[in-house]
Enzyme design. Structure first.
Site, PDB file in Angstrom:
ATOM      1  N   GLU A   1     -27.139   8.115  36.992  1.00  0.00           N
ATOM      2  CA  GLU A   1     -27.265   7.928  35.550  1.00  0.00           C
ATOM      3  C   GLU A   1     -28.619   7.346  35.171  1.00  0.00           C
ATOM      4  O   GLU A   1     -29.234   7.796  34.197  1.00  0.00           O
ATOM      5  CB  GLU A   1     -26.144   7.016  35.033  1.00  0.00           C
ATOM      6  CG  GLU A   1     -24.750   7.572  35.211  1.00  0.00           C
ATOM      7  CD  GLU A   1     -24.095   7.213  36.546  1.00  0.00           C
ATOM      8  OE1 GLU A   1     -22.868   7.324  36.629  1.00  0.00           O
ATOM      9  OE2 GLU A   1     -24.814   6.833  37.499  1.00  0.00           O
TER      10      GLU A   1
ATOM     11  N   CYS B   1     -25.359   0.980  35.723  1.00  0.00           N
ATOM     12  CA  CYS B   1     -25.520   2.207  34.956  1.00  0.00           C
ATOM     13  C   CYS B   1     -24.893   2.074  33.576  1.00  0.00           C
ATOM     14  O   CYS B   1     -25.441   2.585  32.597  1.00  0.00           O
ATOM     15  CB  CYS B   1     -24.915   3.385  35.709  1.00  0.00           C
ATOM     16  SG  CYS B   1     -25.838   3.789  37.213  1.00  0.00           S
TER      17      CYS B   1
END
Length: 157
Positions: free
Chosen positions: A56, A87
């Site tokens: 991510e 993330c």
């Protein structure tokens, strides 16, 4: 919200292909804007020697560079697994309009990617955390914050 199967399949494909190629763990992510993939990310923690190189974060960095911005408010994020705490923080800072994920954090824990200890640490007072967190030179550090407050041409975020 209407998730797109093809975008999730691309994130899943990245998770497998890049893991098998030796980049890192089995995690992939794509970021979509206006129905098009603008960035692809994958876990490359072990190959880059970077503990922040999660799928991510990798995709967010690439998408922001592609768009010339630090926010992704008109974007959708498809990730092969529920985001970890790091993330998740990056996602909230980037502000996409939605996140679609495949595997859960419980699924990840079953194969050795267990982030529960981080959630547990966040609930503890700083004095009880496993890595000591000690405030130091707060008054001197505050100078940067004062300068930010006074800066006339700052870009708010």
């Amino acid at each position: 919200m209407n998730p797109n199967k093809e975008f999730m399949l691309e994130a899943i494909k990245l998770s497998v292909e890049k893991m098998e190629a030796g980049f890192g763990g089995p995690f992939g992510c794509v970021i979509v804007k206006d129905g098009k993939i603008i960035a692809r990310g994958y876990n490359n923690v072990t190959s880059s020697h970077d503990p922040t190189a999660h799928a991510e974060v990798d995709a967010i960095r690439k998408a922001c560079k592609e768009l010339g911005t630090f926010q992704l408010d008109d974007c959708e994020l498809y990730t092969s697994c529920e985001p970890c705490p790091m993330c998740l923080g990056a996602i909230y800072w980037a502000r996409p309009k939605v996140v679609y994920y495949g595997n859960t954090k419980a699924d990840a824990a079953q194969i050795g990617f267990d982030d529960q200890f981080i959630y547990d640490e966040l609930d503890k007072p700083m004095t009880e955390r496993s890595i000591p967190m000690i405030q130091f030179m707060a008054e001197e550090a505050h100078a940067g914050f004062k300068a930010w407050e006074a800066k006339a041409d700052k870009t708010e975020y």
